[in-house]
Design a protein around this motif. Structure first.
Motif, PDB file in Angstrom:
ATOM      1  N   PRO A  10       6.560 -12.602  75.746  1.00 53.67           N
ATOM      2  CA  PRO A  10       5.210 -12.305  75.620  1.00 53.67           C
ATOM      3  C   PRO A  10       4.614 -11.995  73.897  1.00 53.67           C
ATOM      4  CG  PRO A  10       6.217 -10.717  77.096  1.00 53.67           C
ATOM      5  CD  PRO A  10       7.022 -11.157  76.623  1.00 53.67           C
ATOM      6  N   CYS A  11       3.240 -13.668  74.217  1.00 57.62           N
ATOM      7  CA  CYS A  11       3.218 -13.218  72.670  1.00 57.62           C
ATOM      8  C   CYS A  11       2.338 -12.554  72.451  1.00 57.62           C
ATOM      9  CB  CYS A  11       3.309 -14.976  72.472  1.00 57.62           C
ATOM     10  SG  CYS A  11       2.974 -15.407  70.695  1.00 57.62           S
ATOM     11  N   TYR A  12       2.289 -12.331  70.933  1.00 57.16           N
ATOM     12  CA  TYR A  12       1.085 -11.598  70.418  1.00 57.16           C
ATOM     13  C   TYR A  12      -0.552 -12.088  69.730  1.00 57.16           C
ATOM     14  CZ  TYR A  12       2.679  -8.355  73.337  1.00 57.16           C
ATOM     15  OH  TYR A  12       3.760  -7.826  74.589  1.00 57.16           O
ATOM     16  N   SER A  13       0.096 -13.459  68.671  1.00 48.87           N
ATOM     17  CA  SER A  13       0.210 -13.845  68.456  1.00 48.87           C
ATOM     18  C   SER A  13       0.213 -15.708  68.404  1.00 48.87           C
ATOM     19  CB  SER A  13       1.259 -13.921  66.531  1.00 48.87           C
ATOM     20  OG  SER A  13       0.803 -12.916  66.177  1.00 48.87           O
ATOM     21  N   THR A  14      -1.414 -16.066  67.988  1.00 49.93           N
ATOM     22  CA  THR A  14      -1.485 -17.735  67.971  1.00 49.93           C
ATOM     23  C   THR A  14       0.315 -18.002  67.639  1.00 49.93           C
ATOM     24  OG1 THR A  14      -3.682 -17.466  67.826  1.00 49.93           O
ATOM     25  CG2 THR A  14      -2.525 -19.395  68.029  1.00 49.93           C
ATOM     26  N   ARG A  15       0.555 -19.254  68.928  1.00 47.37           N
ATOM     27  CA  ARG A  15       2.151 -19.802  68.793  1.00 47.37           C
ATOM     28  C   ARG A  15       1.463 -20.811  68.613  1.00 47.37           C
ATOM     29  NH1 ARG A  15       5.635 -20.996  72.340  1.00 47.37           N
ATOM     30  NH2 ARG A  15       7.585 -20.982  71.966  1.00 47.37           N
ATOM     31  N   HIS A  16       2.457 -21.741  67.778  1.00 51.46           N
ATOM     32  CA  HIS A  16       2.230 -23.551  67.895  1.00 51.46           C
ATOM     33  C   HIS A  16       3.383 -23.957  68.507  1.00 51.46           C
ATOM     34  CE1 HIS A  16      -1.532 -23.283  66.697  1.00 51.46           C
ATOM     35  NE2 HIS A  16      -2.014 -22.713  65.911  1.00 51.46           N
ATOM     36  N   ALA A  17       3.665 -24.908  68.754  1.00 49.68           N
ATOM     37  CA  ALA A  17       4.787 -25.788  68.899  1.00 49.68           C
ATOM     38  C   ALA A  17       4.650 -27.139  69.727  1.00 49.68           C
ATOM     39  CB  ALA A  17       6.034 -25.119  70.004  1.00 49.68           C
ATOM     40  N   VAL A  51       9.383 -11.734  65.071  1.00 50.30           N
ATOM     41  CA  VAL A  51       9.639 -11.898  66.752  1.00 50.30           C
ATOM     42  C   VAL A  51       9.138 -10.309  67.137  1.00 50.30           C
ATOM     43  CG1 VAL A  51      11.644 -11.753  67.008  1.00 50.30           C
ATOM     44  CG2 VAL A  51      10.275 -12.767  68.236  1.00 50.30           C
ATOM     45  N   GLU A  52       9.568  -9.209  66.141  1.00 54.67           N
ATOM     46  CA  GLU A  52       8.662  -7.861  66.785  1.00 54.67           C
ATOM     47  C   GLU A  52       7.841  -7.529  66.786  1.00 54.67           C
ATOM     48  OE1 GLU A  52      11.808  -6.340  67.565  1.00 54.67           O
ATOM     49  OE2 GLU A  52      12.970  -7.830  66.862  1.00 54.67           O
ATOM     50  N   THR A  53       6.695  -8.246  65.629  1.00 54.41           N
ATOM     51  CA  THR A  53       5.192  -7.914  66.170  1.00 54.41           C
ATOM     52  C   THR A  53       4.746  -8.616  66.609  1.00 54.41           C
ATOM     53  OG1 THR A  53       4.743  -8.734  63.766  1.00 54.41           O
ATOM     54  CG2 THR A  53       5.153  -6.719  63.970  1.00 54.41           C
ATOM     55  N   SER A  54       4.730 -10.111  66.562  1.00 57.90           N
ATOM     56  CA  SER A  54       4.159 -11.107  66.884  1.00 57.90           C
ATOM     57  C   SER A  54       4.741 -12.001  68.534  1.00 57.90           C
ATOM     58  CB  SER A  54       4.269 -12.483  66.311  1.00 57.90           C
ATOM     59  OG  SER A  54       3.566 -11.443  65.001  1.00 57.90           O
ATOM     60  N   GLY A  55       5.769 -11.381  68.855  1.00 57.28           N
ATOM     61  CA  GLY A  55       6.839 -11.580  70.637  1.00 57.28           C
ATOM     62  C   GLY A  55       7.033 -13.288  69.946  1.00 57.28           C
ATOM     63  N   GLY A  56       6.680 -13.694  71.461  1.00 63.18           N
ATOM     64  CA  GLY A  56       6.717 -15.225  71.505  1.00 63.18           C
ATOM     65  C   GLY A  56       8.403 -16.047  71.378  1.00 63.18           C
ATOM     66  N   ALA A  57       9.283 -15.003  71.616  1.00 69.02           N
ATOM     67  CA  ALA A  57      10.713 -16.279  71.796  1.00 69.02           C
ATOM     68  C   ALA A  57      10.863 -16.514  72.846  1.00 69.02           C
ATOM     69  CB  ALA A  57      11.408 -15.144  71.379  1.00 69.02           C
ATOM     70  N   LEU A  58      11.947 -17.446  72.590  1.00 67.18           N
ATOM     71  CA  LEU A  58      12.059 -18.736  73.334  1.00 67.18           C
ATOM     72  C   LEU A  58      13.206 -18.037  73.876  1.00 67.18           C
ATOM     73  CD1 LEU A  58      12.311 -21.065  74.963  1.00 67.18           C
ATOM     74  CD2 LEU A  58      13.499 -22.452  73.781  1.00 67.18           C
ATOM     75  N   SER A  59      13.413 -17.441  75.324  1.00 66.81           N
ATOM     76  CA  SER A  59      14.354 -16.784  75.969  1.00 66.81           C
ATOM     77  C   SER A  59      15.193 -17.937  76.705  1.00 66.81           C
ATOM     78  CB  SER A  59      15.028 -15.665  76.712  1.00 66.81           C
ATOM     79  OG  SER A  59      14.538 -14.761  75.553  1.00 66.81           O
ATOM     80  N   TYR A  60      16.691 -18.034  76.160  1.00 65.35           N
ATOM     81  CA  TYR A  60      17.591 -18.963  78.083  1.00 65.35           C
ATOM     82  C   TYR A  60      18.551 -18.214  78.230  1.00 65.35           C
ATOM     83  CZ  TYR A  60      21.167 -20.174  73.872  1.00 65.35           C
ATOM     84  OH  TYR A  60      22.051 -19.654  72.838  1.00 65.35           O
TER      85      TYR A  60
END
Length: 117
Positions: free
Chosen positions: A98-105, A50-59
């Motif tokens: 913010p996400c900096y890699s392709t993220r799949h969910a 998550v540090e380099t790719s981002g994309g975390a879900l925050s609630y």
């Protein structure tokens, strides 16, 4: 995506009345009005950084002041492959950082009665 794409803070269920939205918008949000639970299964690599790719879900913690409250009212979940997150669509304000890699969910919503809130 690779360009810092994100989702702003939101609920997955639409709890706004027809009087507040207008008839057309209310009719267009029909599917979102019945959402009770949100289920997300992340399909990314299990070593997602998550540090380099981002994309975390925050609630936001239930009872948080507002969407712009300080970071202490928010918790982040890394979208590592195999992680499943389930939460109340009507009560949990969340966002995707913010996400900096392709993220799949894979996301699905469990439907129910709006008046069960």
């Amino acid at each position: 995506g690779d360009d810092g794409e994100h989702y702003v803070s939101h609920l997955d269920a639409c709890l706004t009345s027809v009087w507040e939205m207008g008839l057309q918008s209310y009719m267009q949000s029909r599917d979102a009005r019945g959402r009770v639970l949100t289920c997300i299964l992340y399909l990314n690599p299990s070593d997602w950084d998550v540090e380099t790719s981002g994309g975390a879900l925050s609630y936001q913690h239930v009872g948080g002041a507002d969407a712009d409250a300080d970071a202490s009212t928010w918790t982040s979940i890394s979208p590592r492959g195999g992680t499943m997150v389930i939460f109340d669509s009507r009560r949990i304000v969340h966002r995707v950082e913010p996400c900096y890699s392709t993220r799949h969910a894979l996301t699905c919503w469990i439907m129910g009665q709006v008046d069960d809130v």
